[in-house]
Scaffold this active site. Sequence first.
Site, PDB file in Angstrom:
ATOM      1  N   ALA A   2      62.131  -1.851  -4.592  1.00  0.00           N
ATOM      2  CA  ALA A   2      61.473  -0.696  -5.178  1.00  0.00           C
ATOM      3  C   ALA A   2      60.107  -0.517  -5.338  1.00  0.00           C
ATOM      4  O   ALA A   2      59.259  -1.988  -4.883  1.00  0.00           O
ATOM      5  CB  ALA A   2      61.996  -0.462  -6.592  1.00  0.00           C
ATOM      6  N   HIS A   3      59.388   0.514  -5.485  1.00  0.00           N
ATOM      7  CA  HIS A   3      57.973   0.583  -5.522  1.00  0.00           C
ATOM      8  C   HIS A   3      57.306  -0.379  -6.601  1.00  0.00           C
ATOM      9  O   HIS A   3      57.529  -0.599  -7.608  1.00  0.00           O
ATOM     10  CB  HIS A   3      57.618   2.163  -5.994  1.00  0.00           C
ATOM     11  CG  HIS A   3      58.206   2.665  -7.085  1.00  0.00           C
ATOM     12  ND1 HIS A   3      58.001   4.026  -7.362  1.00  0.00           N
ATOM     13  CD2 HIS A   3      59.132   2.229  -8.001  1.00  0.00           C
ATOM     14  CE1 HIS A   3      58.812   4.325  -8.535  1.00  0.00           C
ATOM     15  NE2 HIS A   3      59.361   3.355  -8.749  1.00  0.00           N
TER      16      HIS A   3
END
Lengths: 356, 356, 356
Positions: free
Chosen positions: C241-242
């Site tokens: 994920a980010h």
Amino acid sequence: MNHQQLQLIDLARLVQGECVGQADLRLKGLASLEHADSTDLAFVNADKYVEQAANSKAGALIVTAALKEQLPSQHNFIVVANPYLAFAILTHVFEKKQQQRGIEITAQIHPSAMIADDAYIGHYVVIGENAVVGANTVVQPHVHIDHNVEIGQDCFIDAHVTITGETKIANRVRIHANSVIGSEGFGFAPYQGKWHRIAQLGSVRICDDVRIGSNSSVDRGALDDTILEQGVIIDNLVQIAHNVKLGAHTAIAAKTAIAGSTTIGKNCIIGGGSAIAGHLNIADNVTLTGMSMVTNNISEAGKYSSGTGLFENQKWKRTVVRMRQLADVPLTQVIKRLDHMQSQIESIESTFKLRK
Amino acid sequence: MNHQQLQLIDLARLVQGECVGQADLRLKGLASLEHADSTDLAFVNADKYVEQAANSKAGALIVTAALKEQLPSQHNFIVVANPYLAFAILTHVFEKKQQQRGIEITAQIHPSAMIADDAYIGHYVVIGENAVVGANTVVQPHVHIDHNVEIGQDCFIDAHVTITGETKIANRVRIHANSVIGSEGFGFAPYQGKWHRIAQLGSVRICDDVRIGSNSSVDRGALDDTILEQGVIIDNLVQIAHNVKLGAHTAIAAKTAIAGSTTIGKNCIIGGGSAIAGHLNIADNVTLTGMSMVTNNISEAGKYSSGTGLFENQKWKRTVVRMRQLADVPLTQVIKRLDHMQSQIESIESTFKLRK
Amino acid sequence: MNHQQLQLIDLARLVQGECVGQADLRLKGLASLEHADSTDLAFVNADKYVEQAANSKAGALIVTAALKEQLPSQHNFIVVANPYLAFAILTHVFEKKQQQRGIEITAQIHPSAMIADDAYIGHYVVIGENAVVGANTVVQPHVHIDHNVEIGQDCFIDAHVTITGETKIANRVRIHANSVIGSEGFGFAPYQGKWHRIAQLGSVRICDDVRIGSNSSVDRGALDDTILEQGVIIDNLVQIAHNVKLGAHTAIAAKTAIAGSTTIGKNCIIGGGSAIAGHLNIADNVTLTGMSMVTNNISEAGKYSSGTGLFENQKWKRTVVRMRQLADVPLTQVIKRLDHMQSQIESIESTFKLRK
């Protein structure tokens, strides 16, 4: 990140906030408190970030009135009720958007397909018979839009997305790269040790403002449609099986799988890595924490969880041994027996004392 | 869904069923009991659907003889031994099939590749050196078939599929969109704190009638091949690592991962979200329920499960605390001690009474 | 697999090993002990394979000096300290590499993009404004390299990969088919029952020698970058994920998800099917076994695990019932009560005896 530089006062207006400090300060981007420099705007979202904010080199800070009181007055501020929401809104100002419109010469579009004049169709996109792409929709390179698929206005479809199964997509829908919408559901009739494929005849309906991440799969229905109601947001690597219905504004984090014909209510939050069995009903406003395992209906709103949590490996091995014993240990009965024996002992003891 | 309308009697014949009622009734599709109208055929698969069937607007119902007896006689019927199987067969009648044949002008095919005359090769497909595509196989847009890959007859390869690693695919195989077959296995030799890549030299062999969903990965073997035997069916987002062997007619639901060199028997059913460790042997006829965690061989056919199930979050938190204590609580010994103490107390009590 | 046949002595030199036996033996490939024939080289990595090695038809065996002593002397050998590492090195000799260089005529490359002369750009690749592809990098068909993406030297990017979000990739990076790098992170601000999208303004930085499998997703950061340090290896169907940071030489097996802003240390090994919550810190040298569930920081190096393991289904059902009781059973107190009652009983008994 954007070449256009905006003044603090303009940015404050965009989020209906109060501009405090140098109103004509020109800002060229958003940044984290840690990495911001004097031309960046940063946001402060809780008391625990006050010290970091005080030391930040950011040109200006998005804060609440209460947070502002805790910060040195020489900072520049945008004061709002909800800094995180203001930040969310301002990210759109600094985002580099795909500005191109029109159809790239290499796109293969069936003559019967209808593409709005101000859509963008990227290189090597293939669009089938009777497909529709609405106004201001951006279709990135290599997307395949199969026959009879319809896409509304202001959508963003990233590279290598496959949309098939006569899927109907409404407006302002975003589908990220390499996702597959409308592929065949996993439907087979077992007979004499073999699996007989059930051709899937239903479709997928995706309502306004839905967001689907990358590498996700949403299968077409067997007979009726798979339905994603408005405002549903889905992360990456998520599986939505045939005939699932997702209620409005439900959020599904990465690597979750929802099996066939399950209905999930509105405003649910499904943690990452969860798996929800088929043919279930999940109520509105249900939150599942990460790696939840759902095998029964959930009729009450609330927060639910699964899993053992994490153990140091040697302790985990001993714990697993105990779990294997658990089936044969009548736990609640143990407590009852303890209570009963306790009273027996006390009775013996008091009798004893009496007799002394 | 199909423009061609078939009579009830024709459809009954296709499934070797008995036509009861208006034999020349024209039906244009299959539908669920709930959404069927007078031109649709629906199926009834269990007693619990009898009431819904009685109220359905379907033009005709697929039923068993026993179910027919429970339904109003004014309905039209196709009477069969197995309505679900009959339904599965009839979905193929109403499915819209890709009718095109030939090679789209934009396909890039190496001169040494062999493409059967009646295959379909879609737009922007890229086919490498010495690749083979058999008769009546449909290859949708943007597929990449790498050098030395061979695909048999009557296969369906959907958009954005990557087939590499010299994979050999037999007949009637279906691979859904954006899956990757024959990519490099995850093989690295650790040495002095770094990972040294092991180039993967094996391939993938996929036998007749295998089905692979969308966004799945099947890796090529390290030295020997990864093998999917005939009739294996795989859902979306499934990981099949290098040198896995899947026995005939085994079904694997979405989001399952099978690690390297594991062999799974025939006619197994692997529930969604399961993870099976590497170098294991799973017997024939094993069923794993969803989210199963397999770390040891399974030598007996049967049904197996893992996981804690779902808890209300506060209760789950308390349960996790107890699980952390479990390692140090000798459960089976507790019961033995209880039994022992119970007999001690009873012995004291009876001695007591004797003495009174 | 390679048309070029190498002599045993040459292969031994490549791995700094001792050649024992027929030095001019020509070998045409590597194979497993089971399937090797007289022109294949096989490796023996542990005592348990000695019998299989003795019976192997392999032309030569890679062994340690100790293993060689246990094998019949008529075999040919390459004697090394680490046979598995030697095998890893030799796989590269027999691998069929993509030899083509140059730009296929169908690639769509923005005039501002910079492509090194000796890179390979496959059919239908689309490369955006200001993108860079370094020397000797191979970009397979249908890859989309979006504007401002930079890729270094000696990289391999397989078919249908999407690289966007202004990702910067260093040298010798391998990204397998259908993975997505730099897509938008899952960032939304909840407000009045709706999700407000946060445009993601950060990027992805991938350092030297990183390897990413097929169908994986690595999201761009919200403001700062998502970072994969040198030598990280990632399997298939993995979600990063980010703003995740992965430390150097960390390995992540298939179907793992790592949520936003989590930092993982160096030289970690994350088992397949694991899920790691967001905003956590995992120390260096942490090993997680398969299906680990991580919801808290891990500050100590070591091996950690989760999950119940696998149960026969009926026993699992009983175990789950007990787990539901566990929250209300004070386990550690049970043991204390047992000990206490035991001493009470013993006290009664001894008093009893005294009185007799």
